[in-house]
Design a protein around this motif. Structure first.
Motif, PDB file in Angstrom:
ATOM      1  N   LEU A  15      33.858  27.254  40.994  1.00 33.57           N
ATOM      2  CA  LEU A  15      32.649  27.721  40.629  1.00 33.57           C
ATOM      3  C   LEU A  15      32.927  28.956  39.496  1.00 33.57           C
ATOM      4  O   LEU A  15      33.847  29.889  39.323  1.00 33.57           O
ATOM      5  CB  LEU A  15      32.179  28.785  41.686  1.00 33.57           C
ATOM      6  N   ASP A  16      31.922  28.629  38.398  1.00 40.91           N
ATOM      7  CA  ASP A  16      32.099  29.855  37.370  1.00 40.91           C
ATOM      8  C   ASP A  16      30.690  29.792  36.777  1.00 40.91           C
ATOM      9  O   ASP A  16      29.831  28.949  36.864  1.00 40.91           O
ATOM     10  CB  ASP A  16      32.829  29.346  36.103  1.00 40.91           C
ATOM     11  N   ALA A  17      30.472  31.113  36.075  1.00 40.10           N
ATOM     12  CA  ALA A  17      29.010  31.338  35.621  1.00 40.10           C
ATOM     13  C   ALA A  17      29.067  30.919  34.028  1.00 40.10           C
ATOM     14  O   ALA A  17      27.882  31.049  33.485  1.00 40.10           O
ATOM     15  CB  ALA A  17      28.929  32.629  35.732  1.00 40.10           C
TER      16      ALA A  17
ATOM     17  N   VAL B 241      36.465  31.271  42.909  1.00 42.49           N
ATOM     18  CA  VAL B 241      35.533  31.874  42.317  1.00 42.49           C
ATOM     19  C   VAL B 241      35.972  32.433  40.842  1.00 42.49           C
ATOM     20  O   VAL B 241      37.014  32.989  40.706  1.00 42.49           O
ATOM     21  CB  VAL B 241      35.028  33.018  43.211  1.00 42.49           C
ATOM     22  N   GLY B 242      34.904  32.118  40.006  1.00 40.52           N
ATOM     23  CA  GLY B 242      35.559  32.584  38.348  1.00 40.52           C
ATOM     24  C   GLY B 242      36.493  31.506  38.044  1.00 40.52           C
ATOM     25  O   GLY B 242      37.574  31.990  37.534  1.00 40.52           O
ATOM     26  N   CYS B 243      36.462  30.400  38.182  1.00 36.98           N
ATOM     27  CA  CYS B 243      37.688  29.412  37.802  1.00 36.98           C
ATOM     28  C   CYS B 243      38.047  29.382  36.428  1.00 36.98           C
ATOM     29  O   CYS B 243      39.081  28.927  36.447  1.00 36.98           O
ATOM     30  CB  CYS B 243      37.409  28.143  38.479  1.00 36.98           C
TER      31      CYS B 243
ATOM     32  N   PHE C 240      34.244  33.088  24.561  1.00 36.51           N
ATOM     33  CA  PHE C 240      35.531  32.989  24.725  1.00 36.51           C
ATOM     34  C   PHE C 240      36.187  31.727  24.872  1.00 36.51           C
ATOM     35  O   PHE C 240      36.945  31.338  24.213  1.00 36.51           O
ATOM     36  CB  PHE C 240      35.849  33.793  25.891  1.00 36.51           C
ATOM     37  N   TYR C 241      35.603  30.813  25.774  1.00 36.07           N
ATOM     38  CA  TYR C 241      36.101  29.600  25.851  1.00 36.07           C
ATOM     39  C   TYR C 241      35.596  28.591  24.799  1.00 36.07           C
ATOM     40  O   TYR C 241      36.498  27.722  24.487  1.00 36.07           O
ATOM     41  CB  TYR C 241      35.508  29.068  27.332  1.00 36.07           C
ATOM     42  N   ALA C 242      34.506  28.818  24.176  1.00 42.73           N
ATOM     43  CA  ALA C 242      34.063  27.900  23.100  1.00 42.73           C
ATOM     44  C   ALA C 242      35.236  28.251  21.770  1.00 42.73           C
ATOM     45  O   ALA C 242      35.461  27.296  21.062  1.00 42.73           O
ATOM     46  CB  ALA C 242      32.719  28.425  22.832  1.00 42.73           C
TER      47      ALA C 242
ATOM     48  N   ASP D 239      40.571  33.961  44.400  1.00 43.56           N
ATOM     49  CA  ASP D 239      40.104  34.997  42.956  1.00 43.56           C
ATOM     50  C   ASP D 239      41.159  35.277  41.947  1.00 43.56           C
ATOM     51  O   ASP D 239      41.888  35.963  42.656  1.00 43.56           O
ATOM     52  CB  ASP D 239      39.404  36.270  43.668  1.00 43.56           C
ATOM     53  N   LYS D 240      41.222  34.587  41.045  1.00 48.39           N
ATOM     54  CA  LYS D 240      42.400  35.094  39.966  1.00 48.39           C
ATOM     55  C   LYS D 240      41.654  35.642  38.615  1.00 48.39           C
ATOM     56  O   LYS D 240      41.258  34.893  38.091  1.00 48.39           O
ATOM     57  CB  LYS D 240      43.158  33.798  39.676  1.00 48.39           C
ATOM     58  N   GLY D 241      41.782  36.952  38.964  1.00 49.59           N
ATOM     59  CA  GLY D 241      41.123  37.673  37.669  1.00 49.59           C
ATOM     60  C   GLY D 241      39.743  37.933  37.606  1.00 49.59           C
ATOM     61  O   GLY D 241      39.174  38.991  36.868  1.00 49.59           O
TER      62      GLY D 241
HETATM   63  C1  LIG Z   1      39.525  36.847  34.106  1.00 49.14           C
HETATM   64  S1  LIG Z   1      38.524  35.347  33.922  1.00 49.14           S
HETATM   65  C2  LIG Z   1      39.710  34.286  34.939  1.00 49.14           C
HETATM   66  C3  LIG Z   1      39.521  32.834  34.931  1.00 49.14           C
HETATM   67  C4  LIG Z   1      40.649  31.975  35.768  1.00 49.14           C
HETATM   68  N1  LIG Z   1      40.106  32.486  37.069  1.00 49.14           N
HETATM   69  C5  LIG Z   1      41.845  31.923  35.435  1.00 49.14           C
HETATM   70  O1  LIG Z   1      42.536  32.388  36.240  1.00 49.14           O
HETATM   71  O2  LIG Z   1      42.231  31.750  34.349  1.00 49.14           O
HETATM   72  C6  LIG Z   1      37.086  35.444  35.047  1.00 49.14           C
HETATM   73  C7  LIG Z   1      36.203  34.401  35.005  1.00 49.14           C
HETATM   74  O3  LIG Z   1      35.244  34.773  35.877  1.00 49.14           O
HETATM   75  C8  LIG Z   1      34.035  34.297  35.455  1.00 49.14           C
HETATM   76  N2  LIG Z   1      32.850  34.962  35.928  1.00 49.14           N
HETATM   77  C9  LIG Z   1      32.732  36.459  35.495  1.00 49.14           C
HETATM   78  N3  LIG Z   1      31.583  36.704  36.028  1.00 49.14           N
HETATM   79  C10 LIG Z   1      31.244  35.723  36.870  1.00 49.14           C
HETATM   80  C11 LIG Z   1      30.281  35.490  37.982  1.00 49.14           C
HETATM   81  N4  LIG Z   1      29.353  36.637  38.440  1.00 49.14           N
HETATM   82  N5  LIG Z   1      30.145  34.562  38.769  1.00 49.14           N
HETATM   83  C12 LIG Z   1      31.118  33.435  38.312  1.00 49.14           C
HETATM   84  N6  LIG Z   1      32.074  33.485  37.552  1.00 49.14           N
HETATM   85  C13 LIG Z   1      32.170  34.686  36.916  1.00 49.14           C
HETATM   86  C14 LIG Z   1      34.222  34.106  33.773  1.00 49.14           C
HETATM   87  O4  LIG Z   1      33.390  33.270  33.346  1.00 49.14           O
HETATM   88  C15 LIG Z   1      35.665  33.812  33.892  1.00 49.14           C
HETATM   89  O5  LIG Z   1      35.941  32.396  33.583  1.00 49.14           O
END
Ligand SMILES: C[S@@+](CC[C@H](N)C(=O)[O-])C[C@H]1O[C@@H](n2cnc3c(N)ncnc32)[C@H](O)[C@@H]1O
Length: 229
Positions: A96-98, A72-74, A31-33, A148-150
């Motif tokens: 932090l992101d995966a 978390v999941g930035c 998605f990001y790529a 945690d946004k999303g």
């Molecule tokens: C809905 S997006 C939200 C991104 C960001 N917080 C925003 O507001 O735009 C969810 C994010 O969570 C990350 N993510 C999903 N599972 C994860 C995990 N187990 N650990 C860390 N990041 C994770 C994804 O890579 C993605 O960037």
């Protein structure tokens, strides 16, 4: 769950692929790529941007000692970066992101960003699994604020559903200081989210509705850590 901005609407097939695979870092990487290939170089924001919640968050970071904050999941959101830049008090932010592609893009945005308002502020971008903060080297009871946004919303939509999202909430609570707070920004209705958070281990949950242009109701869930953790 609604991606924001014109770039999101142009986001090719990778956005569609995400729908059934939101727990998979590889799907987020694509998605990001894909977004980068489409020429988008700025922050991508799920739901809404930093400016909507800056006024609520900055007062929580007051104090002589640096507040430790984890996003978390930035993704490539400006949430953590904005707090780092704007906070008049020292703040140590970890984003932090995966998904490595998200962190590489955020690193580029960080390089181009102005210096923080407080010289004692720090920011780190961390590749890791938010459902295993202990395994990623985080210490228990070390954070004042987890944002945690999303991300919980994304995990709730995966096949393992509530159990994986519950793991995320439990890890966030474990990493919080006793008086710390987990703030979730979500479009999920309180009738569903509050019982889920209580099931996942919250000692208390309060909800506030955010008035957002566009008429979509978004909520801030403030989640408290149980005394025994
Ligand atoms: C809905 S997006 C939200 C991104 C960001 N917080 C925003 O507001 O735009 C969810 C994010 O969570 C990350 N993510 C999903 N599972 C994860 C995990 N187990 N650990 C860390 N990041 C994770 C994804 O890579 C993605 O960037």
């Amino acid at each position: 769950m609604i991606p924001r901005g014109g770039a999101a609407r142009r986001l090719c097939s990778a956005a569609g692929d995400l729908l059934g695979a939101m727990e998979q870092p590889s799907a987020w990487d694509r998605f990001y790529a894909c977004r980068e290939r489409a020429g988008a170089t700025g922050h991508f924001e799920w739901f809404f941007g930093y400016e909507v919640v800056a006024g609520l968050l900055l007062p929580l970071l007051q104090g002589p000692r640096a507040a430790r904050v984890l996003d978390v999941g930035c993704g490539t959101s400006a949430l953590g970066l904005g707090l780092y830049q704007d906070c008049p008090h020292p703040v140590h932010v970890c984003c932090l992101d995966a998904a490595p592609t998200a962190l590489a893009a955020l690193q580029r945005l960080l390089r181009a960003a102005p210096l923080p308002r407080h010289p004692g502020s720090r920011i780190h971008l961390c590749l890791g699994d938010a459902t295993d903060l202990a395994g990623g080297g985080f210490a228990p009871a070390s954070l004042r604020l987890v944002l945690d946004k999303g991300t919980c919303d994304a995990l709730l939509r995966c096949p393992a559903g509530p159990s994986r999202a519950g793991q995320l909430v439990a890890e966030c609570l474990w990493a919080l200081q006793p008086s710390g707070q987990l703030l979730q920004f979500s479009d999920e209705d309180p009738d569903a989210r509050v019982p889920f958070l209580e099931w996942a281990g919250a000692a208390g949950v309060s909800v506030r509705e955010l008035g957002i242009p566009g008429g979509i109701p978004y909520y801030i869930y403030t989640v408290e850590k149980p005394a025994r953790d």
